[in-house]
Design a protein around this motif. Structure first.
Motif, mmCIF file in Angstrom:
data_model
loop_
_atom_site.group_PDB
_atom_site.id
_atom_site.type_symbol
_atom_site.label_atom_id
_atom_site.label_comp_id
_atom_site.label_asym_id
_atom_site.label_seq_id
_atom_site.Cartn_x
_atom_site.Cartn_y
_atom_site.Cartn_z
ATOM 1 N N ASN A 126 -4.090 -2.933 -12.590
ATOM 2 C CA ASN A 126 -3.427 -3.038 -11.288
ATOM 3 C C ASN A 126 -4.104 -2.155 -10.248
ATOM 4 O OD1 ASN A 126 -1.216 -1.180 -9.696
ATOM 5 N ND2 ASN A 126 -0.801 -3.364 -9.424
ATOM 6 N N ILE A 127 -4.381 -0.926 -10.606
ATOM 7 C CA ILE A 127 -4.981 0.024 -9.674
ATOM 8 C C ILE A 127 -6.395 -0.401 -9.279
ATOM 9 C CG2 ILE A 127 -5.911 2.379 -9.511
ATOM 10 C CD1 ILE A 127 -3.395 3.309 -11.010
ATOM 11 N N VAL A 128 -7.186 -0.855 -10.245
ATOM 12 C CA VAL A 128 -8.555 -1.294 -9.950
ATOM 13 C C VAL A 128 -8.543 -2.473 -8.982
ATOM 14 C CG1 VAL A 128 -10.643 -2.336 -10.913
ATOM 15 C CG2 VAL A 128 -9.550 -0.417 -12.094
ATOM 16 N N LEU A 129 -7.732 -3.481 -9.274
ATOM 17 C CA LEU A 129 -7.694 -4.677 -8.433
ATOM 18 C C LEU A 129 -7.136 -4.379 -7.042
ATOM 19 C CD1 LEU A 129 -6.431 -7.370 -10.988
ATOM 20 C CD2 LEU A 129 -8.758 -7.030 -10.145
ATOM 21 N N PHE A 130 -6.046 -3.632 -6.995
ATOM 22 C CA PHE A 130 -5.428 -3.377 -5.700
ATOM 23 C C PHE A 130 -6.298 -2.469 -4.831
ATOM 24 C CE2 PHE A 130 -2.682 -1.069 -2.754
ATOM 25 C CZ PHE A 130 -2.106 -2.145 -2.089
ATOM 26 N N SER A 131 -6.906 -1.458 -5.423
ATOM 27 C CA SER A 131 -7.734 -0.533 -4.651
ATOM 28 C C SER A 131 -8.975 -1.210 -4.097
ATOM 29 C CB SER A 131 -8.133 0.662 -5.525
ATOM 30 O OG SER A 131 -6.992 1.344 -5.984
ATOM 31 N N ALA A 132 -9.638 -2.019 -4.927
ATOM 32 C CA ALA A 132 -10.817 -2.741 -4.462
ATOM 33 C C ALA A 132 -10.442 -3.770 -3.396
ATOM 34 C CB ALA A 132 -11.510 -3.422 -5.634
ATOM 35 N N GLY A 133 -9.363 -4.508 -3.642
ATOM 36 C CA GLY A 133 -8.937 -5.515 -2.679
ATOM 37 C C GLY A 133 -8.463 -4.921 -1.367
ATOM 38 N N GLY A 134 -7.744 -3.791 -1.451
ATOM 39 C CA GLY A 134 -7.228 -3.161 -0.250
ATOM 40 C C GLY A 134 -8.322 -2.634 0.662
ATOM 41 N N ALA A 135 -9.465 -2.258 0.088
ATOM 42 C CA ALA A 135 -10.587 -1.805 0.905
ATOM 43 C C ALA A 135 -11.193 -2.934 1.723
ATOM 44 C CB ALA A 135 -11.661 -1.181 0.004
ATOM 45 N N LEU A 136 -11.011 -4.169 1.271
ATOM 46 C CA LEU A 136 -11.595 -5.328 1.949
ATOM 47 C C LEU A 136 -10.596 -6.059 2.832
ATOM 48 C CD1 LEU A 136 -13.605 -6.838 -1.053
ATOM 49 C CD2 LEU A 136 -14.395 -5.227 0.693
ATOM 50 N N ALA A 137 -9.340 -6.069 2.449
ATOM 51 C CA ALA A 137 -8.322 -6.828 3.188
ATOM 52 C C ALA A 137 -7.097 -5.957 3.377
ATOM 53 C CB ALA A 137 -7.964 -8.110 2.437
ATOM 54 N N GLY A 138 -7.245 -4.926 4.184
ATOM 55 C CA GLY A 138 -6.138 -3.995 4.362
ATOM 56 C C GLY A 138 -6.263 -3.219 5.654
ATOM 57 N N GLU A 139 -5.986 -1.938 5.571
ATOM 58 C CA GLU A 139 -5.874 -1.114 6.772
ATOM 59 C C GLU A 139 -7.184 -0.998 7.540
ATOM 60 O OE1 GLU A 139 -2.959 2.301 7.397
ATOM 61 O OE2 GLU A 139 -4.790 3.330 6.761
ATOM 62 N N ALA A 140 -8.324 -1.016 6.867
ATOM 63 C CA ALA A 140 -9.596 -0.858 7.575
ATOM 64 C C ALA A 140 -9.793 -1.963 8.608
ATOM 65 C CB ALA A 140 -10.754 -0.837 6.571
ATOM 66 N N ALA A 196 0.824 -1.208 0.000
ATOM 67 C CA ALA A 196 0.000 0.000 0.000
ATOM 68 C C ALA A 196 0.858 1.258 0.000
ATOM 69 C CB ALA A 196 -0.921 -0.004 1.215
ATOM 70 N N GLY A 197 1.935 1.238 0.773
ATOM 71 C CA GLY A 197 2.812 2.399 0.811
ATOM 72 C C GLY A 197 3.495 2.638 -0.520
ATOM 73 N N THR A 198 3.888 1.564 -1.185
ATOM 74 C CA THR A 198 4.505 1.700 -2.508
ATOM 75 C C THR A 198 3.517 2.291 -3.500
ATOM 76 O OG1 THR A 198 5.897 -0.235 -2.064
ATOM 77 C CG2 THR A 198 5.678 0.454 -4.366
ATOM 78 N N ALA A 199 2.277 1.793 -3.473
ATOM 79 C CA ALA A 199 1.257 2.318 -4.379
ATOM 80 C C ALA A 199 0.966 3.779 -4.095
ATOM 81 C CB ALA A 199 -0.024 1.490 -4.252
ATOM 82 N N GLY A 200 0.893 4.131 -2.809
ATOM 83 C CA GLY A 200 0.511 5.481 -2.439
ATOM 84 C C GLY A 200 1.529 6.538 -2.794
ATOM 85 N N ILE A 201 2.792 6.224 -2.569
ATOM 86 C CA ILE A 201 3.797 7.278 -2.753
ATOM 87 C C ILE A 201 4.538 7.178 -4.085
ATOM 88 C CG2 ILE A 201 5.780 6.109 -1.702
ATOM 89 C CD1 ILE A 201 6.356 8.798 -0.260
ATOM 90 N N PHE A 202 4.603 5.973 -4.678
ATOM 91 C CA PHE A 202 5.449 5.816 -5.856
ATOM 92 C C PHE A 202 4.717 5.698 -7.192
ATOM 93 C CE2 PHE A 202 8.625 4.351 -2.649
ATOM 94 C CZ PHE A 202 9.649 5.233 -2.983
#
Length: 435
Positions: A336-350, A253-259
């Protein structure tokens, strides 16, 4: 007369699932820590390539800059300190003043004309948001009704994604101004921080923390205040579990967010505007999935939580595995962005936020989350230092490693997820004390 849970807001009865307007307001003000955290990370990400050109920074220096800021080491230091002080001194003392420190750091970045000012400002921003996040999230968890805890903590994740959306839209509109546009973006964060600080002055201390602190003082107990309590029994298992899922997820997530904007521009996939627009789209997707799926189902049964986590993990793993077999082009980046963003909302920081409130007692809640949050950002800091250099070799290397990290987070999260859904915090604490 209806009984009330410890720390409940006025009018909240046991088992009641409605969320009062006051609780929503507190969630918004506490969630602004996430807005400012993510906003500063993405603002720096949007401006990295521009600052690199303006100050003639090498790739190694860019990696060091990313490593010390709100995405990594600076944030880690703040989380270690702020989380602990929030348990010792109360939530209010931390979240009441740390945004002034944040504002000073943002102003330093906005006005920076040499590398020293830039590094100092980025570091101060990191320390401030690191101190705020675990304290603010503990506050949200402690006043939330048992069957709405996931919903309110999920809302802070909406704020985490909204910050980048606003920042990236501003960066996109201001892209023709070059570095001046990024300076204006940081000034926007300054204004938001000062407004939030002013509105937070009306927040009260967490009643749960007050009750727990008073009980410990009356009993003459110091053990519950000690950090050593985290490294025994159920607390140690909870610390290892939340730390593992967040450390390995956070690397991706950090790599996606900043890079992401940096990759798009420096690897020739597109210009500054394209990188910013693509990154912005990812956060919009995250908001939509969080609101429409996570906030609706995060307080469901244990099986529902595991299903959300499993689906989200698979989506994220696939998102970065794409770079192992496909070239780094705009169409591939979009998938990549669609899959990671949708997946991260379900299995991530929340979910990490939810379980960090549920698995630890009140007097160790901030300390525990500050520790895991800080450790995750420390690992991300080390990783960020090498990312620009690894990216020059090829995105396949970065993508393969991130897929591996996400696999670890996904597997550990799914198979070892504790069953705490819908239970009052005191009941969870009592159950885990006998585990």
């Amino acid at each position: 007369m209806a009984q009330r849970t410890v720390g409940a807001a006025p009018g909240e009865a046991v088992g009641r699932e409605e969320v009062s307007s006051q609780q929503w307001r507190w969630s918004v003000l506490a969630g602004m820590a996430s807005y400012l955290d993510a906003g500063s990370i993405v603002a720096l990400g949007a401006g990295l390539a521009l600052f690199q050109t303006y100050l003639e920074l090498s790739s190694t220096v860019v990696g060091a800059l990313a490593a010390i800021g709100p995405n990594a080491v600076g944030c880690a230091i703040g989380a270690f300190i702020g989380g602990r002080l929030g348990d010792r001194l109360g939530r209010k003392r931390i979240y009441k003043y740390d945004l002034l420190v944040y504002a000073a750091g943002v102003l330093c970045v906005a006005l920076s004309f040499d590398s020293l000012m830039l590094f100092l400002g980025v570091f101060v921003i990191g320390v401030a948001v690191g101190a705020d996040v675990p304290t603010s999230l503990a506050l949200v968890g402690e006043f939330s009704p048992p069957k709405s805890r996931g919903r309110l903590l999920g809302f802070t994740q909406v704020a985490w994604s909204l910050g980048p959306v606003v920042v990236l839209l501003l960066a996109l509109v201001l892209a023709p101004l070059g570095l001046l546009g990024i300076r204006i973006v940081f000034l926007h964060l300054l204004v938001v921080a000062l407004i939030t600080w002013a509105l937070r002055q009306g927040l009260t201390e967490s009643p749960r923390w007050q009750a727990a602190s008073a009980a410990a003082a009356a009993a003459g107990t110091v053990a519950c205040h000690g950090v050593r309590g985290l490294f025994r029994g159920a607390h140690l298992r909870a610390l290892a579990w939340t730390g593992t899922i967040y450390v390995f997820w956070g690397l991706a997530a950090g790599t996606a967010g900043i890079f992401t904007p940096y990759f798009v521009r420096t690897l020739g996939a597109g210009g500054q505007a394209a990188g910013v627009a693509l990154s912005c789209a990812g956060f919009v997707i995250s908001i939509a999935v969080t609101v429409l799926v996570f906030m609706r189902h995060a307080d469901g049964a244990h099986g529902t939580r595991r299903m959300l986590w499993g689906v989200g993990s698979v989506l994220q793993i696939v998102a970065y595995a794409l770079f192992l077999v496909l070239p780094f082009t705009i169409p591939v980046i979009i998938v990549n962005i669609v899959l990671f963003s949708a997946g991260g909302a379900l299995a991530g920081e929340a979910f990490y936020k939810v379980f960090s409130q549920e698995l630890f007692p009140t007097m160790l809640r901030g300390t525990a989350q500050g520790f895991t949050f800080g450790v995750a950002r420390m690992f991300l800091g080390v990783w960020s230092f090498f990312v620009p250099t690894l990216a020059q070799v090829g995105l396949g290397v970065v993508g393969g490693l991130l897929s591996l990290f996400l696999l670890v987070s996904g597997v550990v999260g799914f198979f070892f997820m504790p069953n705490t859904s819908g239970k009052p915090l005191e009941l969870i604490e009592a159950e885990r004390a006998t585990a």
